[in-house]
Write a protein that holds these residues in place. Sequence first.
Motif, PDB file in Angstrom:
ATOM      1  N   ILE A 238      61.676  42.573  70.786  1.00  0.00           N
ATOM      2  CA  ILE A 238      62.903  41.778  70.678  1.00  0.00           C
ATOM      3  C   ILE A 238      63.838  42.371  69.623  1.00  0.00           C
ATOM      4  CG2 ILE A 238      61.730  39.671  71.388  1.00  0.00           C
ATOM      5  CD1 ILE A 238      61.884  38.740  68.454  1.00  0.00           C
ATOM      6  N   GLU A 240      67.658  41.225  67.511  1.00  0.00           N
ATOM      7  CA  GLU A 240      68.591  40.142  67.228  1.00  0.00           C
ATOM      8  C   GLU A 240      69.881  40.705  66.644  1.00  0.00           C
ATOM      9  OE1 GLU A 240      67.068  37.020  64.803  1.00  0.00           O
ATOM     10  OE2 GLU A 240      65.495  36.450  66.230  1.00  0.00           O
ATOM     11  N   PHE A 275      68.787  39.105  71.602  1.00  0.00           N
ATOM     12  CA  PHE A 275      69.413  37.823  71.291  1.00  0.00           C
ATOM     13  C   PHE A 275      70.659  38.087  70.451  1.00  0.00           C
ATOM     14  CE2 PHE A 275      64.892  37.225  71.839  1.00  0.00           C
ATOM     15  CZ  PHE A 275      64.799  36.098  72.651  1.00  0.00           C
ATOM     16  N   ARG A 325      65.366  31.839  70.522  1.00  0.00           N
ATOM     17  CA  ARG A 325      64.336  32.878  70.554  1.00  0.00           C
ATOM     18  C   ARG A 325      62.963  32.291  70.871  1.00  0.00           C
ATOM     19  NH1 ARG A 325      62.180  33.710  65.826  1.00  0.00           N
ATOM     20  NH2 ARG A 325      64.189  33.981  64.793  1.00  0.00           N
TER      21      ARG A 325
END
Length: 337
Positions: A238, A240, A275, A325
């Motif tokens: 992931i 961000e 994200f 998330r």
Amino acid sequence: MTRFNLIRKEKQLSIEKAMACIKKYNNFLISAHTNPESDALGSEFAFYNLLKKLGKGAIILNEDDIPPACSAIFANVDIKIEKYKSNLSEIDFDCFVALDCADSKRTGEVYRINTRNKPVLNIDHHISNSMFGNINWVSSAASSCAEMIYMLYKRLGVPLDKETALFLYAGMLSDTGSFHYSNTTSFTHKAVSELLKYGLNITQIYKNIYEDIPYQDMKLLNKILLGMRRCAGGKVVIFEVKRNLLKNKKIIFDLPDEVLRFGRAIKDVEVVALFKENLGVKDEVRVNLRSQGNIDVNKIASFFGGGGHKAASGATIKGKIEDVRKKVLAKISESLK
């Protein structure tokens, strides 16, 4: 008749209906999804040229301007894109065309202009398409919307030209990840083979779409990549992007695409998620998902009101980035079981 042949016949009927619609109406309003990329823009411009060659009237109306990442290819084209405004005077059209949109609201506010409920022609390749048009030609087997517009040129017998070949090639190139995603087919390569006969500078086109990243933008990309995290035993990666990181920055490259490309290159990674806090909207997060093909991220995105393709999808979710998330990672974890 087998199920395969039934599906094939239905797709054949769909393109026939799209062709009949094009022949029937005379003035078309063309739009694509917000924050358009090379496939959306290339499809719009190529479809515009198709209509003009058929002696039709056409206007392209988008909510957003051509993004900096696409400006090298599309900004200097001699085709004007009208920008949607709430006080826009009524445009004369008898058919609304939505390209590369899974649902009508993906055009942003543009869909509101169809106050007289003129027929809607929906041409798209997303598996999550809601079939919102009066005439729907949706083919998830197509590599890109640009590939579908190419098919219209061939079926309608409209000759291509170098400019249109550029539009179609740019669309196919970007939506196939330079022809290495699983949506790339033998038909895609046959189409590209014909487009290359028009003397396209493919090295420069690639450079315009994927390279020429300014130094400051590369530093920003590096900062985002340094924040990479692994989850689910390394099967999920992931990234961000907080709002303050992008504030007052005019980014030249396709940030989500570049970030996700790095994530997908990591060994043993099944799903990559980005994200990004949306600018100008409090507590709203754009989530972009990519998979190696084993996990259907379209199902995950659809759960949150988004959609796209099996291996590439996204959704815009209300909430703080930490909460979003957690929710998305929970759904990804379910899909990994």
